[in-house]
Design a protein around this motif. Structure first.
Motif, PDB file in Angstrom:
ATOM      1  N   LEU A 247     -25.292 -32.576 -26.604  1.00 41.92           N
ATOM      2  CA  LEU A 247     -24.212 -32.167 -27.492  1.00 41.92           C
ATOM      3  C   LEU A 247     -24.720 -31.518 -28.773  1.00 41.92           C
ATOM      4  O   LEU A 247     -23.925 -31.086 -29.607  1.00 41.92           O
ATOM      5  CB  LEU A 247     -23.323 -33.369 -27.821  1.00 41.92           C
ATOM      6  CG  LEU A 247     -22.543 -33.927 -26.628  1.00 41.92           C
ATOM      7  CD1 LEU A 247     -21.746 -35.169 -27.025  1.00 41.92           C
ATOM      8  CD2 LEU A 247     -21.604 -32.870 -26.056  1.00 41.92           C
ATOM      9  N   ALA A 248     -26.043 -31.449 -28.920  1.00 39.90           N
ATOM     10  CA  ALA A 248     -26.593 -30.722 -30.066  1.00 39.90           C
ATOM     11  C   ALA A 248     -26.418 -29.221 -29.876  1.00 39.90           C
ATOM     12  O   ALA A 248     -26.488 -28.456 -30.838  1.00 39.90           O
ATOM     13  CB  ALA A 248     -28.073 -31.055 -30.234  1.00 39.90           C
ATOM     14  N   ASP A 249     -26.177 -28.811 -28.623  1.00 40.37           N
ATOM     15  CA  ASP A 249     -25.954 -27.396 -28.322  1.00 40.37           C
ATOM     16  C   ASP A 249     -24.488 -27.059 -28.584  1.00 40.37           C
ATOM     17  O   ASP A 249     -23.590 -27.585 -27.933  1.00 40.37           O
ATOM     18  CB  ASP A 249     -26.308 -27.134 -26.852  1.00 40.37           C
ATOM     19  CG  ASP A 249     -26.266 -25.662 -26.498  1.00 40.37           C
ATOM     20  OD1 ASP A 249     -25.234 -25.009 -26.790  1.00 40.37           O
ATOM     21  OD2 ASP A 249     -27.235 -25.166 -25.904  1.00 40.37           O
ATOM     22  N   GLU A 250     -24.248 -26.172 -29.545  1.00 35.41           N
ATOM     23  CA  GLU A 250     -22.875 -25.844 -29.941  1.00 35.41           C
ATOM     24  C   GLU A 250     -22.074 -25.254 -28.789  1.00 35.41           C
ATOM     25  O   GLU A 250     -20.877 -25.538 -28.641  1.00 35.41           O
ATOM     26  CB  GLU A 250     -22.900 -24.866 -31.118  1.00 35.41           C
ATOM     27  CG  GLU A 250     -21.518 -24.519 -31.647  1.00 35.41           C
ATOM     28  CD  GLU A 250     -21.571 -23.590 -32.854  1.00 35.41           C
ATOM     29  OE1 GLU A 250     -20.485 -23.105 -33.265  1.00 35.41           O
ATOM     30  OE2 GLU A 250     -22.672 -23.349 -33.373  1.00 35.41           O
ATOM     31  N   THR A 251     -22.721 -24.452 -27.940  1.00 38.54           N
ATOM     32  CA  THR A 251     -22.015 -23.848 -26.813  1.00 38.54           C
ATOM     33  C   THR A 251     -21.584 -24.917 -25.821  1.00 38.54           C
ATOM     34  O   THR A 251     -20.458 -24.892 -25.304  1.00 38.54           O
ATOM     35  CB  THR A 251     -22.898 -22.805 -26.103  1.00 38.54           C
ATOM     36  OG1 THR A 251     -23.302 -21.813 -27.040  1.00 38.54           O
ATOM     37  CG2 THR A 251     -22.135 -22.146 -24.965  1.00 38.54           C
ATOM     38  N   VAL A 252     -22.452 -25.859 -25.538  1.00 39.07           N
ATOM     39  CA  VAL A 252     -22.104 -26.961 -24.625  1.00 39.07           C
ATOM     40  C   VAL A 252     -20.946 -27.760 -25.199  1.00 39.07           C
ATOM     41  O   VAL A 252     -19.990 -28.101 -24.490  1.00 39.07           O
ATOM     42  CB  VAL A 252     -23.326 -27.857 -24.368  1.00 39.07           C
ATOM     43  CG1 VAL A 252     -22.918 -29.102 -23.563  1.00 39.07           C
ATOM     44  CG2 VAL A 252     -24.410 -27.100 -23.613  1.00 39.07           C
ATOM     45  N   ARG A 253     -21.013 -28.063 -26.488  1.00 35.92           N
ATOM     46  CA  ARG A 253     -19.947 -28.838 -27.136  1.00 35.92           C
ATOM     47  C   ARG A 253     -18.603 -28.130 -27.048  1.00 35.92           C
ATOM     48  O   ARG A 253     -17.569 -28.765 -26.852  1.00 35.92           O
ATOM     49  CB  ARG A 253     -20.262 -29.083 -28.614  1.00 35.92           C
ATOM     50  CG  ARG A 253     -21.284 -30.135 -28.892  1.00 35.92           C
ATOM     51  CD  ARG A 253     -21.181 -30.656 -30.334  1.00 35.92           C
ATOM     52  NE  ARG A 253     -21.041 -29.606 -31.329  1.00 35.92           N
ATOM     53  CZ  ARG A 253     -22.060 -28.976 -31.890  1.00 35.92           C
ATOM     54  NH1 ARG A 253     -23.293 -29.266 -31.537  1.00 35.92           N
ATOM     55  NH2 ARG A 253     -21.858 -28.036 -32.804  1.00 35.92           N
ATOM     56  N   SER A 254     -18.606 -26.818 -27.169  1.00 36.14           N
ATOM     57  CA  SER A 254     -17.339 -26.080 -27.173  1.00 36.14           C
ATOM     58  C   SER A 254     -16.717 -26.021 -25.783  1.00 36.14           C
ATOM     59  O   SER A 254     -15.536 -25.707 -25.641  1.00 36.14           O
ATOM     60  CB  SER A 254     -17.556 -24.664 -27.719  1.00 36.14           C
ATOM     61  OG  SER A 254     -18.378 -23.908 -26.841  1.00 36.14           O
ATOM     62  N   ASN A 255     -17.521 -26.289 -24.744  1.00 36.37           N
ATOM     63  CA  ASN A 255     -17.012 -26.465 -23.379  1.00 36.37           C
ATOM     64  C   ASN A 255     -16.315 -25.234 -22.798  1.00 36.37           C
ATOM     65  O   ASN A 255     -15.167 -25.298 -22.356  1.00 36.37           O
ATOM     66  CB  ASN A 255     -16.056 -27.675 -23.343  1.00 36.37           C
ATOM     67  CG  ASN A 255     -15.791 -28.174 -21.941  1.00 36.37           C
ATOM     68  OD1 ASN A 255     -16.566 -27.921 -21.026  1.00 36.37           O
ATOM     69  ND2 ASN A 255     -14.680 -28.878 -21.767  1.00 36.37           N
TER      70      ASN A 255
END
Length: 254
Positions: free
Chosen positions: A81-89
């Protein structure tokens, strides 16, 4: 371990790759792949990515199987979840997630002297429906089961012959798949999903998903478990209450 529980095509693969690392999830496919590699005499290192996307029982299964096979297992902690793109889903979140996870596993594997990394993708997996496969290809991750034409049914059959406890384990996608695309993923939301699914497991439900729907829990159950769910709806609501205030039953069977 019985080498006879390994098809010739897979034996030939390991003959050409005697030393390699495995991205090990503890699921049916990677469990059998680890067994096959060890049975064929390979120097196979298993690497488990531990993150908020993996439930505790998967790690327990991975540790249990590695111990039974006498295989070396390295747990690699990751903050996906440190990856902003992953967090934005986004719709193709799996691509970015696989890039992050496998890049970390490859770094750790190379640090331990493994130049080749494999995963448990099988011949039943539809590449057109799995954006993560593009990431694996870009990272040069090998998929022996797929390369050898072994389907999920084949893997289960060989796993049963090998006596692996994972042979009939239900397919299990990571917790992030429970969150609809476009809804930001948080550690707290994943914790709630895992808590709800654990509660259902403890009630005896199987092969289900708890999906997030506007902050409600949308239960996807096999058709033969619908009647039971209806009969004990209050018990279900009570079991999931610590995690979700609203519980919905999806009438489309899994």
């Amino acid at each position: 371990m019985d080498r006879n529980a390994v098809p010739q095509s897979l034996q030939d693969f390991f003959g050409k790759h005697p030393r390699l690392a495995l991205a090990f999830s503890g699921g049916v496919d990677s469990a059998y792949l680890l067994y096959a590699a060890v049975a064929c005499g390979c120097d196979a290192g298993a690497f488990y990515a531990q993150s908020a996307f993996q439930p505790a029982f998967e790690r327990a299964d991975a540790l249990r199987l590695a111990e039974q096979l006498g295989a070396k297992l390295t747990v690699v902690p990751l903050d996906v979840l440190a990856d902003e793109t992953v967090r934005s889903n986004p719709e193709n979140r799996c691509y970015f997630c696989k890039q992050a996870i496998f890049s970390a596993l490859i770094r750790e594997a190379r640090a331990q002297g493994y130049d080749t990394v494999m995963d448990g993708t099988n011949a039943s997996d539809d590449a057109g429906d799995r954006p993560g496969m593009r990431a694996l290809k870009e990272l040069s991750v090998l998929s022996p089961l797929r390369l050898c034409g072994l389907t999920k049914a084949d893997v289960r059959r060989y796993s049963r012959e090998a006596g692996l406890f994972t042979w009939d384990k239900p397919a299990y996608a990571c917790l992030a798949t429970r969150v609809p695309a476009g809804t930001p993923i948080t550690a707290e939301l994943l914790r709630r999903v895992e808590g709800a699914e654990t509660a259902l497991f403890e009630m005896g439900y199987t092969d289900f998903r708890v999906r997030v729907f506007h902050d409600a829990a949308r239960l996807q159950l096999p058709a033969d478990q619908f009647a039971r769910a209806a009969n004990e709806r209050e018990a279900l609501r009570g079991a999931l209450a610590p995690w979700f205030e609203t519980v919905l039953l999806d009438l489309k069977a899994r």
